[in-house]
Design an enzyme around this catalytic site. Structure first.
Site, PDB file in Angstrom:
ATOM      1  N   GLU A 242      69.423  38.090  95.383  1.00  0.00           N
ATOM      2  CA  GLU A 242      70.197  37.548  94.270  1.00  0.00           C
ATOM      3  C   GLU A 242      69.716  36.194  93.753  1.00  0.00           C
ATOM      4  O   GLU A 242      69.891  35.894  92.573  1.00  0.00           O
ATOM      5  CB  GLU A 242      71.675  37.428  94.697  1.00  0.00           C
ATOM      6  CG  GLU A 242      72.379  38.755  94.899  1.00  0.00           C
ATOM      7  CD  GLU A 242      72.501  39.536  93.609  1.00  0.00           C
ATOM      8  OE1 GLU A 242      73.156  39.041  92.661  1.00  0.00           O
ATOM      9  OE2 GLU A 242      71.925  40.644  93.526  1.00  0.00           O
TER      10      GLU A 242
ATOM     11  N   SER B  79     127.983  57.168 124.058  1.00  0.00           N
ATOM     12  CA  SER B  79     128.104  56.857 125.481  1.00  0.00           C
ATOM     13  C   SER B  79     126.921  56.107 126.071  1.00  0.00           C
ATOM     14  O   SER B  79     126.959  55.722 127.239  1.00  0.00           O
ATOM     15  CB  SER B  79     128.329  58.152 126.274  1.00  0.00           C
ATOM     16  OG  SER B  79     129.586  58.716 125.941  1.00  0.00           O
TER      17      SER B  79
END
Length: 778
Positions: free
Chosen positions: A109, A392
């Site tokens: 680049e 329960s």
């Protein structure tokens, strides 16, 4: 002649000479005028440049550039659960990017990157000339300029944007190091496949972390920067594939030219084929539920606020273990989903939902949760919802509170062997509101111990025991064990609280039972072990995570005594007998609520605590619907599908680990045969043992008819037959009922004495605020 006179004479001579020239020649400026004009223009340009340099600021980053996704990982820190956020980006520091990958990017680049000052005039002039020659629009931008465009500006192709880019690039180069600029560029660039930043690109193209990229892979990602979509060789045309490979070669050749790579290493490099494009890791399946639990923990614990979490960029390592998570899903599918037939039974086998959670008692780590079958289809997390009564499964909390109290309000002792009257629908004495709960199938159990009442889940006993312990103490014990004090149904002003009108989530309940398994030491369940974020510029945020020190919830002898009793629930005679298939020491409790609106099993081994809840919900109104009829069964108890799912999951979760025994310090000796039912009427010396006349109460919490005179003794757990009288318990064998220890009897309904008119039934507020009957049953 003076100097002034001579100058005037010379100017006059020049004017005369110019007048003698042809007209066309007189139209051209003299060299003095040309030089002066050029000098003025140059000075004006320099001045304008200086002014623009001063007035063009370095702006704040654009919103897209800083947007990142959050990455959620399993406990191993490597296996990904999900990514959230609109932008697939995760920033990394320059140190995490291999040096050869950095060098490949520079080679591809901007080969003058380490020498230029943010811009490359030669490159810009060359690009401009090529553009004029018709070779396509070329930018000639440096890495710094591309970073500025990605991070601060937009992708617009305008002269105004290009001009700002130039000035900002100069300033950024002055203010930041080359490493910071390169890291910013690699974190903000688009690589195709929806991947922003080199970390996401490494995962998208090679399925690895950026730190694991090879020379060839790094060079290919560098090549992609020029044309991300066109250069994806898995989807590119043959011509574009050739261009991509040529660009890869260009990057490697440049590395040799710049001295980054030897010729031998360059020649040894082969093109690294990327993997096929993968679907985005979203929230489908179990991912959304796990993310929800992790986010809920981070926010509720104060580790991070919702806005900061949503901003993205976080790498979140959870406590979830993938093998256990997969085992939970498989257990639900094998034990429940496979038994449902929505086509044959559309009114009962649809909208059946499961809530589950699994916690390590010793640490509080949440290792698995079950929030639903698929977050993409059912985005509500059932593992966290707090609108199902637990029935329960609350009774062990009643028992713990009684053992803490040691004595009833009138001074009589409470131990696991204390005897109570197990007559069905016996009115509770001393409670704040009238309450006379039926036992399941309206069975009378006679004079029984608290241990036996837990094994058979006798409502009349624990409704009274909870009042004897003190309802305020029961509530306080529940909160200390881990039930949030904000859940509904824990109001000491309602006697029905004793039988589980509370509505904690599956995760809350797992935390409370984990405290019992951990000998009374409580950990708030936690689901995130590491949190970090890399900021622009390389700084890393690592918020302080909460510590996980255990707190003293109840004394060890109290917790161990409850565990000792709950071991007998997981026995041939207990309601949790289906859990015996685990083949390991286990303790637990079933729970089934009024009108069969939910069914639960909460249990644990020394290593792991797990809860499983089952319920049905109308998908439109979200109203709870009875489980009766599900899978063709008349009634769904906690001992049925919830216990089977629990057992299947725990078997897989603990596979390959050594079997551990419970290390209990109960503070009492083995209770022996006297713990079980005896002949004779209840004696007045036992708490609440006086056999009362039958008082009115709420209807029994069952959809099956009451047994007649010839019905068998204690009812079997739904679709789980009771073993024969000689079946032993691997947990803590007790003598089975015999002629000297008669089984509880089912009372013929026709022998009941006439009842007075019924008083109002005690009610509690349900999840939607409507009046809901209390939750007696197993």
């Amino acid at each position: 002649m003076t100097l002034s006179t001579r100058r005037q004479a010379k100017r006059a001579a020049r004017r005369e000479a110019r007048r003698a020239l042809p007209l066309w020649r007189r139209m051209l400026p003299t060299w003095r005028i040309t030089l002066g004009t050029l000098t003025a223009l140059l000075l004006l340009a320099v001045g304008a440049f200086a002014v623009l340099y001063v007035i063009v600021p370095v702006p704040d980053p654009n919103a897209h550039a800083v947007a990142q996704n959050n990455i959620y990982l399993y406990a191993d820190g490597a296996t990904e659960i999900a990514r959230t956020g609109a932008v697939n980006r995760t920033d990394v520091t320059i140190d995490q990017i291999p040096l050869q990958t950095q060098q490949a990017v520079v080679s591809a680049e901007d080969r003058t990157f380490h020498q230029n000052r943010g811009i490359d005039l030669k490159g810009m002039l060359r690009a401009g000339w090529n553009t004029l020659l018709g070779k396509g629009m070329q930018g000639g931008s440096t890495i710094t300029q591309q970073y500025v465009k990605n991070y601060y500006l937009t992708q617009d192709q305008t002269f105004e944007r290009k001009g700002r880019e130039l000035f900002i690039a100069l300033k950024v180069d002055q203010q930041r190091s080359k490493n910071e600029i390169l890291a910013g560029y690699l974190n903000s660039s688009y690589f195709g496949r929806g991947a922003y930043g080199i970390q996401s690109a490494a995962h998208a193209y090679y399925g690895v972390d950026v730190s694991q990229l090879t020379l060839g892979q790094g060079a290919y990602l560098a090549a992609l920067l020029q044309a991300p979509s066109l250069y994806d060789v898995r989807t590119a045309t043959p011509a574009n594939r050739e261009k991509a490979v040529a660009r890869w070669n260009y990057a490697l050749d440049g590395m040799v030219q710049l001295g980054f790579l030897t010729t031998a290493d360059r020649n040894a490099a082969t093109f690294p084929e990327p993997i096929d494009p993968q679907p985005a890791t979203g929230l489908a399946g179990q991912a959304g539920y796990l993310v929800g639990v992790a986010d809920d923990y981070l926010i509720s614990s104060g580790t991070i606020d919702a806005a900061t979490l949503k901003a993205g960029g976080w790498r979140i390592t959870t406590t979830f273990e993938k093998p256990k998570q997969d085992a939970f899903v498989k257990a639900v599918q094998d034990e429940l989903t496979g038994e449902l037939d929505p086509k044959a039974r559309p009114t009962t086998d649809t909208d059946v939902r499961v809530a589950g959670a699994s916690v390590e008692p010793a640490t509080g780590r949440v290792v698995a949760v079950y929030g639903g079958p698929d977050y993409a289809k059912q985005p509500f997390n059932d593992a966290l919802r707090q609108d199902n009564q637990i029935g329960s499964t609350f009774k062990p909390i009643d028992l713990a509170a009684g053992l803490i109290a040691q004595h009833t309000v009138d001074g009589r002792p409470i131990t696991t062997e204390t005897r109570y009257d197990g007559t069905s629908e016996r009115p509770v004495t001393g409670g704040p509101t009238p309450y006379a709960p039926p036992n399941e199938d309206d069975v009378d159990y006679g004079n029984i111990t608290l241990r036996y009442a837990m094994v058979k889940s006798v409502n009349s006993v624990y409704a009274q025991e909870g009042v004897d312990a003190g309802l305020a103490r029961v509530r306080d014990t529940a909160v200390k064990l881990g039930i949030p004090d904000s859940v509904r149904g824990m109001d000491p002003a309602n006697t029905s609280m004793t039988l589980g009108t509370a509505t904690p989530s599956a995760l809350d309940l797992a935390g409370a039972y984990a405290t019992l398994a951990n000998h009374g030491q409580a950990h708030t369940p936690w689901s995130v072990q590491k949190l970090e974020r890399v900021n622009p510029g390389g700084a890393v945020d690592v918020p302080k995570m909460p510590d996980h020190q255990a707190t003293d919830a109840v004394g060890r002898n109290i917790a161990d005594s409850v565990t000792d009793v709950l071991r007998d629930v997981v026995s041939p005679r207990g309601t949790g007998s289906a859990a015996l298939d685990l083949g390991r020491p286990a303790a637990g409790k079933t729970g089934t609520t009024d009108a069969n609106l939910s069914a639960w099993f909460a249990g644990y081994t020394p290593e792991l605590t797990t809860t499983v809840g089952l319920f049905r919900e109308n998908p439109k109104s979200h109203a709870k619907e009875p489980l009766a009829g599900t899978a063709g069964l008349t009634r769904i108890n906690g001992g049925a599908f919830p216990t089977k799912i629990w057992t299947d999951y725990m078997t897989a979760a603990l596979s390959g680990t050594p079997t551990r025994q419970f290390d209990l310090q109960t503070g009492h000796t083995d209770p022996g045969p006297d713990s079980w039912p005896t002949t004779g009427a209840p004696t007045s010396s036992s708490p609440s043992a006086t056999t009362p006349s039958h008082a009115p109460s709420a209807p029994a919490a069952t959809d099956q008819p009451n047994p007649g005179p010839g019905a068998p003794s204690a009812p079997a757990t739904t679709d789980q037959p009771n073993p024969g009288p000689g079946a032993p318990s691997p947990q803590n064998p007790r003598p089975t009922p015999s002629q000297d220890q008669p089984s509880p009897s089912s009372r013929p309904t026709q022998t009941r004495s006439a009842r007075p008119s019924d008083p109002p039934t005690t009610t509690t507020a349900g999840p939607t605020g409507t009046a809901v009957a209390p939750a007696p049953a197993r």
